[in-house]
Every structure is written in C-alpha cells, then in structure tokens.
Write an enzyme that holds these catalytic residues in place. Sequence first.
Site, PDB file in Angstrom:
ATOM      1  CB  SER A   1      53.603  50.436  33.916  1.00  0.00           C
ATOM      2  OG  SER A   1      54.459  50.444  35.028  1.00  0.00           O
TER       3      SER A   1
ATOM      4  CE1 TYR B   1      58.335  51.245  30.159  1.00  0.00           C
ATOM      5  CE2 TYR B   1      58.453  51.682  32.516  1.00  0.00           C
ATOM      6  CZ  TYR B   1      57.932  50.973  31.457  1.00  0.00           C
ATOM      7  OH  TYR B   1      56.995  49.999  31.692  1.00  0.00           O
TER       8      TYR B   1
ATOM      9  CE  LYS C   1      54.631  51.086  29.120  1.00  0.00           C
ATOM     10  NZ  LYS C   1      54.062  50.285  28.038  1.00  0.00           N
TER      11      LYS C   1
HETATM   12  N1  UFG Z   1      66.419  45.283  42.849  1.00  0.00           N
HETATM   13  C1  UFG Z   1      67.526  44.937  43.593  1.00  0.00           C
HETATM   14  N2  UFG Z   1      68.599  44.415  42.942  1.00  0.00           N
HETATM   15  C2  UFG Z   1      68.626  44.227  41.586  1.00  0.00           C
HETATM   16  C3  UFG Z   1      67.476  44.595  40.837  1.00  0.00           C
HETATM   17  C4  UFG Z   1      66.391  45.131  41.499  1.00  0.00           C
HETATM   18  O1  UFG Z   1      67.561  45.088  44.828  1.00  0.00           O
HETATM   19  O2  UFG Z   1      69.627  43.765  41.047  1.00  0.00           O
HETATM   20  C5  UFG Z   1      65.250  45.821  43.554  1.00  0.00           C
HETATM   21  C6  UFG Z   1      64.855  47.226  43.093  1.00  0.00           C
HETATM   22  O3  UFG Z   1      65.591  48.185  43.794  1.00  0.00           O
HETATM   23  C7  UFG Z   1      63.362  47.228  43.412  1.00  0.00           C
HETATM   24  C8  UFG Z   1      62.939  45.772  43.217  1.00  0.00           C
HETATM   25  O4  UFG Z   1      64.148  45.013  43.255  1.00  0.00           O
HETATM   26  O5  UFG Z   1      63.181  47.553  44.740  1.00  0.00           O
HETATM   27  C9  UFG Z   1      62.253  45.532  41.890  1.00  0.00           C
HETATM   28  O6  UFG Z   1      63.063  46.063  40.861  1.00  0.00           O
HETATM   29  P1  UFG Z   1      62.814  45.766  39.315  1.00  0.00           P
HETATM   30  O7  UFG Z   1      63.890  46.461  38.555  1.00  0.00           O
HETATM   31  O8  UFG Z   1      62.649  44.296  39.093  1.00  0.00           O
HETATM   32  O9  UFG Z   1      61.396  46.415  39.050  1.00  0.00           O
HETATM   33  P2  UFG Z   1      60.912  47.922  39.244  1.00  0.00           P
HETATM   34  O10 UFG Z   1      59.881  47.863  40.321  1.00  0.00           O
HETATM   35  O11 UFG Z   1      62.000  48.871  39.409  1.00  0.00           O
HETATM   36  O12 UFG Z   1      60.346  48.253  37.819  1.00  0.00           O
HETATM   37  C10 UFG Z   1      59.454  47.404  37.184  1.00  0.00           C
HETATM   38  C11 UFG Z   1      59.722  47.399  35.694  1.00  0.00           C
HETATM   39  C12 UFG Z   1      59.426  48.718  35.096  1.00  0.00           C
HETATM   40  C13 UFG Z   1      58.082  49.213  35.502  1.00  0.00           C
HETATM   41  C14 UFG Z   1      57.942  49.180  36.997  1.00  0.00           C
HETATM   42  C15 UFG Z   1      56.580  49.565  37.433  1.00  0.00           C
HETATM   43  O13 UFG Z   1      61.059  47.079  35.445  1.00  0.00           O
HETATM   44  O14 UFG Z   1      59.467  48.562  33.706  1.00  0.00           O
HETATM   45  O15 UFG Z   1      58.196  47.865  37.453  1.00  0.00           O
HETATM   46  O16 UFG Z   1      55.668  48.986  36.586  1.00  0.00           O
HETATM   47  F1  UFG Z   1      57.895  50.487  35.129  1.00  0.00           F
END
Ligand code: UFG
Length: 351
Positions: A134, A159, A163
């Site tokens: 990741s 988590y 990785k």
């Molecule tokens: N976000 C919101 N509202 C929500 C959910 C998410 O604004 O309800 C925002 C988050 O703050 C972030 C973006 O949307 O800015 C993406 O969030 P995600 O949770 O979809 O994804 P992340 O980038 O946090 O994390 C993902 C995976 C992880 C992994 C990471 C990097 O969930 O497992 O990418 O690979 F580690």
Amino acid sequence: MKTNSNKMKDRILVTGGTGYIGSHTVVELQNAGYEVIIVDNLSNSSADVVDSIEKITGIRPAFEKNDCCDYNALDEIFKRYSGIKAIIHFAASKAVGESVQKPLLYYRNNILSLINLLDLIQVHKVEGFVFSSSCTVYGQPDKLPVAEDAPFKKAESPYGNTKKINEDILRDTVHSGAPINVIMLRYFNPIGSHPSALIGELPNGVPQNLIPYLTQTAMGIRPMLKVFGDDYNTPDGSCIRDYINVVDLAKAHVTAVHRLVDKKQKNKIEAFNLGTGNGVSVLGLIHAFEKATGVKLNYEIADRRAGDIEQIWANPEYANNELGWKAETSIEDTLLSAWNWQKKLRERGIM
Ligand code: UFG
C-alpha cells in the site's frame, strides 16, 4: 461452465480471493487463462463471491475456506494443488481505525500469515510471490508525486505498520537467499466495481472508506457524507488521493504474474506504485460523482479525521514503463461503476 483446454493452465493461488481486490483479480487471472485456487477465511467476504466470479468468467475457481494463520491447513492445500506457479497474497485485515483498537489482531493476522506462506512456498517450491502492499508505507511524502524510492515515514496506524513490516520481511527473506521472486504492488486508493456489477466492495457495517460511504449516502442508507476537513493545505482544502479503478488494479496483478512466470524480473524483489498519477480531492471526487451519475449528494464539512495524510498521489512511471501496465479507466466511468454496484446491491435486497 467452460471446460479446460488441453493445454495445462498455470496454477495461481490467491489468498483473500473472495475480497474486494482479490475477487476482481481472480476474474482477470481466469480471463487471462490461469487456473485459480482461492484461499479465504471469509472473515470479511462471502462465499457467494465464488458464484459471481463463475457468472462473469464462466469458470468456477477452486475455493478453500481457510485461514492463512493455520500453517497445517495451508500445508494440506499446497499438497492437494501441486505445481502452483505463483501466489498473490491479499488476505489481511485492513481497517485503519480498527487496527488502532486491536493492534494484536492486526499484527497476528497480517504478519503470521505472511511468515506461514513464505515458509510453505519454499517447502512446496513455489517461486513467484505477489504481495498486496500500500502507499501507506510512504506516510506523507516530502515530494509529490511519490516514486518507489521515496523514504518510508513512520506508519500512521498498526495496519500501516504491518504493511511496512511485511515489506521488510519479504526483503530480508529474499536477501537471505531464499529461492523466491517477489513483486510488491503498492496500491493507492482502489475504487469502483466490475462493469457487470456482480462483484464489488461490500464492507461490513458502517463503511470507513470514502466511496462506499458516498454511494450509501447517495442511496439514502446514510443521511449525510462527512468531508473530513476543508482546511488542509490543498487547493480546495480537502485531502487529495490517487483513486484507481479496481479492474485496472486487478489487471496489474496479471501483468505481475506474467512477469514472474516468464522470469522477466530485473531483481528478485521489486516494488511498483499502482496509481493513476492524478491527485483528486475529496470535494473534487464528490463533484465528479454528481456529474457522472446525475445524483445529488448530501454532504457537510466535518472535523479532520485523525491519522489522515494530507495529500498523496503516485508517480506511476516505473509501473508504466517497466511493468508495462497503465491505469486506463476514467474517474467518471469508475464512479459510475461504483454507483451501479450500489444499485445492484439494492436490487438484490442486500443494502
Ligand atoms: N473521507 C471523508 N469522509 C468519509 C471517508 C473518507 O472525507 O466518510 C476522506 C478521508 O479523510 C480521506 C479520503 O476520503 O481524505 C480517502 O479516505 P479513505 O478512508 O477512503 O482512504 P484512505 O486514503 O484513508 O486509506 C486507504 C485505505 C487504507 C490504505 C490507504 C493507503 O483505506 O487501507 O488508503 O493505501 F492504507
């Protein structure tokens, strides 16, 4: 059901093959002519996915319900399916928030399973290993877009740390002289669904990730999407990610398996960034969804989410040039596929 051609197909074992990225990858592997054996403990997926894979491809993959932490049971599987050419290891716990609450569960599941597999592939003489890594390993990079040689930062969660540790274990094992060849694929943010809408992302309970939360809000299952922060140092103040279509991502695994089977690697262990090279903000994604689907979304700005990286997107040049893979699907088509999947879940009475 299609019958096997006379030519012996190369066998690929896919752990976590009923999960979100795993199931899309099994479809692409079968489309490319590989024979697939899925090993999954169904802790975050359902056995029905095997039926859906069969509906899409006309081929039913072998399915073994098993936990990769169970060494003896895995050993039996390797004995039963001899001559496996390569493994793709997806099976892992992946919820960032949950990992903070239950670190030992994450360290046990994600590290023990890898150690078991690395031991067993040597016993059973499987040379090729593709690992689901990741972009989380980079933390907040100093330089964007981020390339594979960027230094790793402190992990934001247990988590993320698993990785990083998994990558270290793989590097140390290869450097010890183990007779294996490894490709680590560092995913950016996979979204969307297969165009058939027969497989897709189906998180348990309240979604943590943006797209399932967004499509469930659009469907009226959730009243409001919260945008976590609009005061970041980005053009519109919301976080930026590199959202990659899951089918494109799945195809990268097929390319990686070809590379291992055909012995085309430059090094015994390689890492590739799998992203589009485009950063999209949360607000930008919401507007793209509204435009692609014609559905108006209820959202509000909320506080920042702890542990979020401000901005990250990939430099995918190495994957484009060396692996010979490129993300192709537009963000609009990808968002539409996510919406079609959500609609299909409603039709099926699931969500
Ligand atoms: N976000 C919101 N509202 C929500 C959910 C998410 O604004 O309800 C925002 C988050 O703050 C972030 C973006 O949307 O800015 C993406 O969030 P995600 O949770 O979809 O994804 P992340 O980038 O946090 O994390 C993902 C995976 C992880 C992994 C990471 C990097 O969930 O497992 O990418 O690979 F580690």
